[in-house]
Design a protein around this motif. Structure first.
Motif, short mmCIF file in Angstrom:
data_model
loop_
_atom_site.label_atom_id
_atom_site.label_comp_id
_atom_site.label_asym_id
_atom_site.label_seq_id
_atom_site.Cartn_x
_atom_site.Cartn_y
_atom_site.Cartn_z
N THR A 116 0.74 -1.02 -0.10
CA THR A 116 0.15 -0.07 -0.20
C THR A 116 0.98 1.33 0.13
O THR A 116 1.90 1.34 0.82
CB THR A 116 -0.97 0.19 1.31
N THR A 141 -4.13 10.46 -0.61
CA THR A 141 -4.25 9.34 -1.80
C THR A 141 -3.81 8.15 -1.16
O THR A 141 -2.91 7.89 -0.44
CB THR A 141 -3.67 9.75 -3.01
N ILE A 143 -3.14 3.94 -2.69
CA ILE A 143 -3.15 2.91 -3.78
C ILE A 143 -2.71 1.69 -3.12
O ILE A 143 -1.90 1.70 -2.51
CB ILE A 143 -2.71 3.32 -4.88
N GLU A 144 -3.30 0.54 -3.61
CA GLU A 144 -2.64 -0.66 -3.09
C GLU A 144 -2.02 -1.29 -4.52
O GLU A 144 -2.80 -1.25 -5.58
CB GLU A 144 -4.12 -1.55 -2.77
N VAL A 155 -4.57 -0.41 -7.21
CA VAL A 155 -6.05 -0.12 -6.76
C VAL A 155 -6.26 1.11 -6.27
O VAL A 155 -5.56 1.29 -5.21
CB VAL A 155 -6.48 -1.32 -5.95
N LYS A 157 -7.69 3.59 -4.28
CA LYS A 157 -8.79 3.47 -2.98
C LYS A 157 -9.37 4.96 -2.96
O LYS A 157 -10.66 5.01 -2.67
CB LYS A 157 -8.27 3.03 -1.68
N GLN A 158 -8.62 5.89 -2.98
CA GLN A 158 -9.23 7.37 -2.95
C GLN A 158 -7.89 8.39 -3.50
O GLN A 158 -6.95 8.05 -3.43
CB GLN A 158 -9.56 7.55 -1.53
N THR A 179 -10.54 0.94 -10.35
CA THR A 179 -11.26 2.07 -9.24
C THR A 179 -12.64 1.32 -8.97
O THR A 179 -13.05 0.28 -9.30
CB THR A 179 -11.46 3.32 -9.97
N ALA A 180 -13.68 1.78 -8.03
CA ALA A 180 -14.75 1.31 -7.81
C ALA A 180 -15.78 1.45 -8.91
O ALA A 180 -16.58 0.67 -8.98
CB ALA A 180 -15.32 2.06 -6.60
N GLN A 195 -10.34 9.79 -8.28
CA GLN A 195 -11.39 9.12 -7.65
C GLN A 195 -12.21 10.49 -6.97
O GLN A 195 -11.89 10.63 -5.90
CB GLN A 195 -11.18 8.08 -6.73
#
Length: 324
Positions: A116, A141, A143-144, A155, A157-158, A179-180, A195
């Motif tokens: 992460t 921010t 990301i994974e 990924v 996440k925000q 993203t979602a 995002q």
């Protein structure tokens, strides 16, 4: 004698130095331009010092611009519209001349199946991943990274992430940003993904990306200098990419004719603070270049530009109102 890092150079001279640098990049007669720059530098020791800072910063950009890296300035210089391009580069080099430069120092990320990466509010950071992919994280921010031998998945996440890929370094390993709302698959490219609560925005500066909606699997392909938004309900809008999208990477927020309420929303991303304004001034228009790390200075500048009253309390509460 003062060192370059200790000096304070007036904004007007800093901007002149940036103008000379820009002229030199686009000159058809380098020798003549160099002579004119030399005459300008001889006006005072401050002029000469400003140019030395520009030259030092230019050397840093050239170092970053090694074959395996590409700086922001390269993409800005290639833009067809000189207005936004010149504004962004003057901001970038103005920062270099006036004070310390909020440029990214890349941190290598070794091979790891799951990792992460994150930034705090007001923080900007960059990493170079094991496969050579460069990721630049904006404020707040996360990301994974999920990696296999054939696929690296980032990924979001925000927040907001800028990515520069180098497919030639690891052709056997594909990259996907998820993203979602949708997935983004790049091909040798430089792009930004942000995002929002109910949508994502993808901005492409070089190469090509495919954006695929999560649920319906509909997809769209972006070409250079294109951008799009995709909502959770599947509504898509495509438009021209704006180089101002990259300004946060230099510690700046650059806006043109933005409503005050939207400007406050953007600025708030970088601070643990409460920024309030009277409803009747929400649609006043804001333009200019503002540092993301100096909220008080931004509030002062905006209040003067829009002829507003500005109050500050407890260091974290800011209020804009009409002058009576």
């Amino acid at each position: 004698m003062r060192s370059l890092n200790e000096s304070t150079i007036p904004l007007t001279i800093a901007e002149e130095a940036a103008d000379w640098w820009l002229e030199l990049q686009n000159s058809d007669n380098q020798s003549l331009t160099q002579q004119r720059i030399s005459s300008w530098r001889q006006q005072s020791s401050v002029h000469d010092e400003a140019w030395q800072k520009i030259a030092a910063f230019d050397m840093m950009l050239n170092d970053i611009n090694a074959p395996q890296r590409r700086p922001i300035s390269q993409h800005v210089l290639s833009q067809p519209s000189p207005g936004p391009r010149r504004q962004l580069l003057k901001s970038l080099f103005g920062i270099a001349v006036i004070g310390s430069t909020p440029w990214f120092i890349g941190s290598p990320v070794t091979h790891q199946q799951n990792k992460t990466l994150a930034t705090k509010v007001g923080e900007h950071r960059s990493w170079t991943l094991a496969n050579g992919v460069e990721v630049y994280l904006n404020t707040d921010t996360i990301i994974e990274i999920d990696e296999t031998n054939t696929l690296m998945t980032l990924v979001l996440k925000q927040g907001e992430v800028a990515i520069i890929t180098h497919a030639e370094q690891h052709p056997q390993q594909q990259l996907k940003v998820t993203t979602a709302i949708g997935d983004i698959t790049p091909i040798g490219t430089h792009f930004v993904v942000r995002q929002y609560p109910e949508l994502i925005q993808v901005t492409l500066f070089e190469g090509q990306v495919t954006v695929t909606e999560k649920h319906s699997l509909r997809s769209w392909t972006l070409q250079e200098n294109q951008a799009m938004t995709l909502t959770a309900s599947g509504e898509m809008s495509m438009f021209k990419a704006n180089t101002q999208t990259l300004a946060w990477q230099t510690g700046m927020l650059i806006v043109s004719d933005m409503p005050l309420n939207s400007f406050v929303s953007e600025l708030s991303r970088y601070h643990h603070a409460f920024i309030r304004y009277e409803p009747q001034i929400a649609n006043l228009r804001v333009s200019g270049s503002y540092p993301t790390d100096d909220l008080a200075a931004v509030m002062n500048a905006v209040s003067r530009a829009l002829n507003l009253n500005y109050t500050k309390r407890f260091g974290v509460w800011f209020h804009l109102s009409e002058k009576k």
